[in-house]
Design an enzyme around this catalytic site. Sequence first.
Site, short mmCIF file in Angstrom:
data_model
loop_
_atom_site.label_atom_id
_atom_site.label_comp_id
_atom_site.label_asym_id
_atom_site.label_seq_id
_atom_site.Cartn_x
_atom_site.Cartn_y
_atom_site.Cartn_z
N ASN A 229 -18.93 -32.87 -6.49
CA ASN A 229 -18.47 -31.67 -5.90
C ASN A 229 -18.92 -31.78 -4.29
O ASN A 229 -19.81 -32.32 -4.10
CB ASN A 229 -19.15 -30.68 -6.56
CG ASN A 229 -18.59 -29.30 -6.18
OD1 ASN A 229 -17.31 -28.97 -6.30
ND2 ASN A 229 -19.61 -28.51 -5.64
N GLU B 167 -22.19 -32.96 -2.88
CA GLU B 167 -22.49 -33.32 -1.39
C GLU B 167 -23.03 -34.47 -1.16
O GLU B 167 -24.16 -34.48 -0.11
CB GLU B 167 -23.03 -31.92 -0.58
CG GLU B 167 -22.14 -30.97 -0.86
CD GLU B 167 -22.55 -29.46 -0.29
OE1 GLU B 167 -23.68 -29.51 0.26
OE2 GLU B 167 -22.20 -28.43 -0.44
N GLU C 296 -15.14 -23.86 -5.05
CA GLU C 296 -16.00 -22.67 -4.45
C GLU C 296 -14.97 -22.08 -3.45
O GLU C 296 -15.19 -21.85 -2.19
CB GLU C 296 -17.13 -23.44 -3.76
CG GLU C 296 -18.07 -24.04 -4.58
CD GLU C 296 -19.32 -24.77 -3.89
OE1 GLU C 296 -19.53 -24.35 -2.85
OE2 GLU C 296 -20.11 -25.39 -4.50
O1 9MR Z 1 -23.52 -19.38 -1.83
C1 9MR Z 1 -24.83 -20.03 -2.01
C2 9MR Z 1 -25.78 -19.35 -1.05
O2 9MR Z 1 -26.19 -17.87 -1.74
C3 9MR Z 1 -27.13 -19.97 -0.88
O3 9MR Z 1 -28.13 -19.32 -0.30
C4 9MR Z 1 -26.66 -21.42 -0.41
C5 9MR Z 1 -28.08 -22.36 -0.92
O4 9MR Z 1 -28.53 -22.53 -1.88
O5 9MR Z 1 -25.82 -21.92 -1.45
C6 9MR Z 1 -24.74 -21.29 -1.32
O6 9MR Z 1 -23.72 -21.93 -1.88
C7 9MR Z 1 -23.53 -23.24 -1.80
C8 9MR Z 1 -23.27 -24.10 -2.96
O7 9MR Z 1 -24.14 -24.10 -3.80
C9 9MR Z 1 -22.74 -25.84 -2.14
N1 9MR Z 1 -21.66 -25.66 -1.65
C10 9MR Z 1 -21.51 -24.62 -0.55
C11 9MR Z 1 -21.97 -23.29 -0.81
C12 9MR Z 1 -22.05 -22.34 0.18
O8 9MR Z 1 -23.07 -22.59 1.19
#
Ligand code: 9MR
Length: 644
Positions: A484, A437, A549
């Site tokens: 990503n 990101e 994802e």
């Molecule tokens: O699903 C993840 C959630 O449990 C966490 O709280 C959050 C912050 O670390 O991250 C979520 O996963 C994210 C991923 O790491 C990056 N892309 C977006 C995902 C959904 O927010």
Amino acid sequence: MNITTKVFNVQASVKYLNKCVLAAATFFAASSQAATCSYSVVNDWNTGFQGSITITNNGTSAINGWTVGWQYTANKITSSWNATLSGSNPYTATALDWNKTIQPGQSVSFGVQGDKNGGAAEKPTITGSVCSAVVSSASSVASSSVATTSSSSKSSVASSVVVSAASSVVSSAISSTPISTSSSALSSSSKSSVALSSSSVSSACGVSQCNWYGTLYPSCTTTTSGWGYENGKSCIATSTCATQPAPYGVVEGCPVSSSSSSVVSTSSSSTKTSSSVATTSSSVVATSSSVKSSSSSSVASSVATTGLKSLVTFPIGVAVNAGNENNSILNGSTSAQQQAVVFPNFSQFTAGNIMKMSYLHPSEASFTFTQADDLIAFANAHGIKMHAHTLIWHSDYQVPSFMKNYSGDFAAMMKTHVQTIASHFSGKVSSWDVVNEALAEDGDSTAVNGFRNSVFYQKMGLNFIDQAFINARAADPVADLFYNDFNIENGGTKTTNLLAMVDGMKTRGVPITGVGFQMHVLLDWPSASTIEAAMKAVADRGLKVKISELDVRVNNPYNSSAPVYTSLTADAAAKQKERYRQIVASYMKVVPAAQRGGITVWGVWDTDSWLNTASAPDWPLLFDANFQAKPAWQGFADGLTSAP
Ligand code: 9MR
């Protein structure tokens, strides 16, 4: 106590089968419907097996609801999917809501995984009121039982039902146990299976071992926690093993043989598994295309029990919880239910959280790998690969606080961060999200040259991305290295900026392998053609494409005129199924086989999704709150088996 339970279950199941047969006699008297029911061994390894049961409707009218049963000589089931399983040998499987109807000419399949329990992978006969093989015997049994009906004749009806399924059980069990043959086939088979379990108990050598999800490992003698390596073999600490959910945990028995005792030997069986999966997959694809014109949905159904991962040769992944998170796939309160659906369907894990920056590198001088190591050992033990997420991510609560106000040489600190982590996991993970990101959202007023104004960009400019990839490659010479991001599939400025970024990286010789499209999408946005154009643009640059994802929420929080679902209605489930099919089919269409980095779903079951909150419930994943495959699962499977 076990024996008592088994006897109770056998009797309960027999009573149930008894009812089924009587119902079958009535049913078949009034209908020309007939189905064939078959059992095949899809896969088997040291101690375990995977079976597939298929019901094919050969009749002229739809089957609405089905129940089938079977019995093993030695094998035991540890998990099942796409049916509700009850009993414990004999077993009974009943349709779920979404697969209870079988149209003429179509098939429905469900799957089981189990422990060979000292025997070979068996192939029992499937019986039940829908199975045409039982029609004649059920009718004749029913008529003879009607002729001689009495309360005691019920058991002879039931036993006759089980006879075809259990004939081999009866003979082999009798020959290996001291049980005398009863005049009733039922009592022979049920007592025999009881005797078998007690004889396996009596053959125990009293050596402590760990039943780790169907594979026996030695218990460690000196390691007190987690996995150890003693006397040339992997072992599991008794304290760790003891916390695994039933039916797993510490068992006593004879020492495990070298072929089944170590992770190494398990992974060689995993290698065997994946090659046999590849064979299955190609035959599945061949079947799919050859019958596609007649009934593609029945093809998907008939291969359903082999699981999503068996339909293709590229990774089918899932994000999982582990370590100290709630609902850990290893040993949380839902781990057994998660594993039952995860093992047959997914070939790759992404840690949903525990491999992020703050977990692995909480302070400048400390790296903490234990939780991730445990997850990777668990994945390895089950033939599951790891996609690692993520080395660099701007997200405020995932950037370790020491990095935010770092006053030293930021680039040197980042090099240490990336290289220490990547070298620790080198050889243990297949791929990395190196940078997550970094591109700005469309309309972000703080963006700099199309990039997010993160601490990394502020300190190093665009060079932070190049250096992250270069340092990751230096530490891990083989893993695939992905950039990503989300909303890069929507064809906007962010997509344009993505393509410019990867073009620049390629020109500068930065070792990027591919792009991960997160794909947190809506039911109707972006369009399939937009998604295809973005993925194709990346593939055309010679890069791998990963859907990293994937989830499909049914509520649209950005459109006040969109329908608001307070539960997953049939309408929403059907739309979601089609959306999953469309996205997966688009991937198959535009990403050449050699460039498919895989498709990962962001979570195992709806309840645990990041998109399902108390104030805004949603149902974005493939398995529901009860760990049952949803229509979305079928849509995903249909997409995988779509042309080309
Ligand atoms: O699903 C993840 C959630 O449990 C966490 O709280 C959050 C912050 O670390 O991250 C979520 O996963 C994210 C991923 O790491 C990056 N892309 C977006 C995902 C959904 O927010």
